[in-house]
Design a protein around this motif. Structure first.
Motif, short mmCIF file in Angstrom:
data_model
loop_
_atom_site.label_atom_id
_atom_site.label_comp_id
_atom_site.label_asym_id
_atom_site.label_seq_id
_atom_site.Cartn_x
_atom_site.Cartn_y
_atom_site.Cartn_z
N GLY A 192 -19.53 -25.72 -29.67
CA GLY A 192 -19.85 -25.00 -28.44
C GLY A 192 -19.07 -25.43 -27.21
O GLY A 192 -19.37 -24.96 -26.11
N VAL A 193 -18.09 -26.32 -27.36
CA VAL A 193 -17.28 -26.74 -26.22
C VAL A 193 -16.20 -25.69 -25.98
O VAL A 193 -15.40 -25.39 -26.87
CB VAL A 193 -16.63 -28.13 -26.46
CG1 VAL A 193 -15.76 -28.52 -25.27
CG2 VAL A 193 -17.71 -29.18 -26.70
N THR A 194 -16.21 -25.13 -24.79
CA THR A 194 -15.26 -24.08 -24.45
C THR A 194 -14.12 -24.61 -23.60
O THR A 194 -14.18 -25.73 -23.08
CB THR A 194 -15.97 -22.93 -23.71
OG1 THR A 194 -16.50 -23.46 -22.48
CG2 THR A 194 -17.08 -22.33 -24.54
N ARG A 195 -13.11 -23.79 -23.43
CA ARG A 195 -11.92 -24.17 -22.65
C ARG A 195 -12.23 -24.36 -21.17
O ARG A 195 -11.53 -25.06 -20.48
CB ARG A 195 -10.81 -23.14 -22.82
CG ARG A 195 -10.23 -23.14 -24.20
CD ARG A 195 -9.08 -22.16 -24.26
NE ARG A 195 -8.37 -22.31 -25.51
CZ ARG A 195 -7.32 -23.10 -25.68
NH1 ARG A 195 -6.85 -23.80 -24.69
NH2 ARG A 195 -6.74 -23.18 -26.85
N THR A 196 -13.23 -23.70 -20.65
CA THR A 196 -13.50 -23.76 -19.21
C THR A 196 -14.24 -24.99 -18.82
O THR A 196 -14.82 -25.68 -19.57
CB THR A 196 -14.32 -22.53 -18.75
OG1 THR A 196 -15.52 -22.48 -19.49
CG2 THR A 196 -13.49 -21.28 -18.93
#
Length: 166
Positions: free
Chosen positions: A162-166
């Motif tokens: 669940g770690v996103t680029r933002t």
């Protein structure tokens, strides 16, 4: 039975153009990714009893951000190490569950060489930052480690957690 965790360092920062490669820290996404991966390692019962880590700033920070117990042994030879150096390093390990934190392309090549069958994950070939392969070997001593003998227990990247680029 031995367990090997092969981790590419988390996403590093390029914010300071004059900074040398060895001393680059993690960026925000890298910090979040390493923290999420540390939680996953704990939840899966994969806490290492030996940690072998490149001495680069970004690998050391990745280790700290995992939030796991214990100390890492810093190995300057793991900075941009190729598969042969990684093999030698692991063959000298003493723990039952060993975590190696290093760099691409060496860590990706080594993971591919050690797996009997590559994991069915669309990002394994790219081995992005903070990618982790967990391999199990039916050996009593790391000196007996041989290519193509590891059973992949897991391959995970921060996006899977669940770690996103933002």
């Amino acid at each position: 039975m031995k367990t090997l965790l092969l981790l590419r360092h988390a996403k590093s920062s390029w914010a300071e153009p004059g900074r040398d490669d060895h001393s680059r820290p993690l960026n925000g996404r890298g910090r979040r990714g390493a923290e999420a991966l540390g939680r996953w390692i704990t939840e899966e019962g994969l806490t290492p009893d030996e940690v072998l880590c490149s001495d680069a700033t970004r690998t050391q920070e990745t280790w700290r951000r995992l939030g796991l117990d214990g100390e890492a042994t810093l190995r300057p030879t793991l900075y941009h190490a190729g598969p042969a150096m990684l093999m030698q390093t692991v063959q000298e390990a003493t723990g039952a569950q060993v975590l190696v934190i290093a760099h691409n392309p060496g860590i990706a090549e080594f993971a591919g060489q050690m797996a009997r069958v590559a994991p069915d994950h669309h990002r394994f070939a790219q081995y992005p930052t903070c990618a982790l392969t967990v391999l199990q070997f039916e050996i009593d001593d790391w000196a007996a480690l041989a290519p193509g003998t590891g059973e992949v227990r897991a391959f995970v990247i921060p996006a899977d957690l669940g770690v996103t680029r933002t």
